[in-house]
Structure formats: C-alpha cells, structure tokens
Design a protein around this motif. Sequence first.
Motif, PDB file in Angstrom:
ATOM      1  N   ILE A  31      38.758  74.524  38.089  1.00 46.78           N
ATOM      2  CA  ILE A  31      37.623  75.111  37.387  1.00 46.78           C
ATOM      3  C   ILE A  31      37.211  76.363  38.155  1.00 46.78           C
ATOM      4  O   ILE A  31      37.008  76.308  39.372  1.00 46.78           O
ATOM      5  CB  ILE A  31      36.449  74.117  37.321  1.00 46.78           C
ATOM      6  N   VAL A  32      37.096  77.474  37.445  1.00 50.34           N
ATOM      7  CA  VAL A  32      36.665  78.727  38.064  1.00 50.34           C
ATOM      8  C   VAL A  32      35.526  79.319  37.257  1.00 50.34           C
ATOM      9  O   VAL A  32      35.362  79.027  36.078  1.00 50.34           O
ATOM     10  CB  VAL A  32      37.813  79.754  38.158  1.00 50.34           C
ATOM     11  N   GLU A  33      34.745  80.152  37.894  1.00 46.47           N
ATOM     12  CA  GLU A  33      33.641  80.802  37.207  1.00 46.47           C
ATOM     13  C   GLU A  33      34.113  82.088  36.530  1.00 46.47           C
ATOM     14  O   GLU A  33      33.786  82.358  35.391  1.00 46.47           O
ATOM     15  CB  GLU A  33      32.524  81.107  38.202  1.00 46.47           C
ATOM     16  N   ASP A  34      34.900  82.867  37.240  1.00 46.63           N
ATOM     17  CA  ASP A  34      35.363  84.149  36.719  1.00 46.63           C
ATOM     18  C   ASP A  34      36.655  84.509  37.454  1.00 46.63           C
ATOM     19  O   ASP A  34      36.684  84.531  38.679  1.00 46.63           O
ATOM     20  CB  ASP A  34      34.298  85.212  36.961  1.00 46.63           C
ATOM     21  N   GLY A  49      37.063  82.760  32.287  1.00 47.58           N
ATOM     22  CA  GLY A  49      35.666  82.643  32.667  1.00 47.58           C
ATOM     23  C   GLY A  49      34.813  83.641  31.920  1.00 47.58           C
ATOM     24  O   GLY A  49      35.092  84.001  30.790  1.00 47.58           O
ATOM     25  N   GLY A  50      33.794  84.136  32.561  1.00 42.96           N
ATOM     26  CA  GLY A  50      32.835  85.022  31.929  1.00 42.96           C
ATOM     27  C   GLY A  50      33.165  86.491  32.112  1.00 42.96           C
ATOM     28  O   GLY A  50      32.312  87.265  32.522  1.00 42.96           O
TER      29      GLY A  50
END
Length: 62
Positions: A31-34, A49-50
């Motif tokens: 799992i990564v944010e960006d 991600g975002g």
Amino acid sequence: MEIKDKDLRYAKPKWPEVRCGQCNRLLFRGIVEDMEIKCSRCGTIQCIGGCKQETRMNVCSR
C-alpha cells in the motif's frame, strides 16, 4: 493452541498486488500513498495513488 516461532515465518500478510496496465506484470505488493513506477518489462510509467491529472496524462510506453 501454541504458536511456534517457525510458524510466524509463513504467516505473511496478504498485501494487495499492483500490476502493470499494459502487460499485467506484477510491479509490487503493498500500500502506497503516492508513487510513480516504471514497468521493467514494457517500460510503461504508471502513477499510483493521489497523483495529479497532468502526470496521468503523460503516461508513455516504449
């Protein structure tokens, strides 16, 4: 029931898989944010991600 140390080695968490959109190669598990990652097989750059819309539009393949 007792959990032994050797049993903990095999109790890995099931991370979600992220695969290349072009060739379906497994890029990573987790799992990564960006993140921006390049597929080593086909060379496609993918934004996960975002990411901004501008980055998504600049996806290129070899």
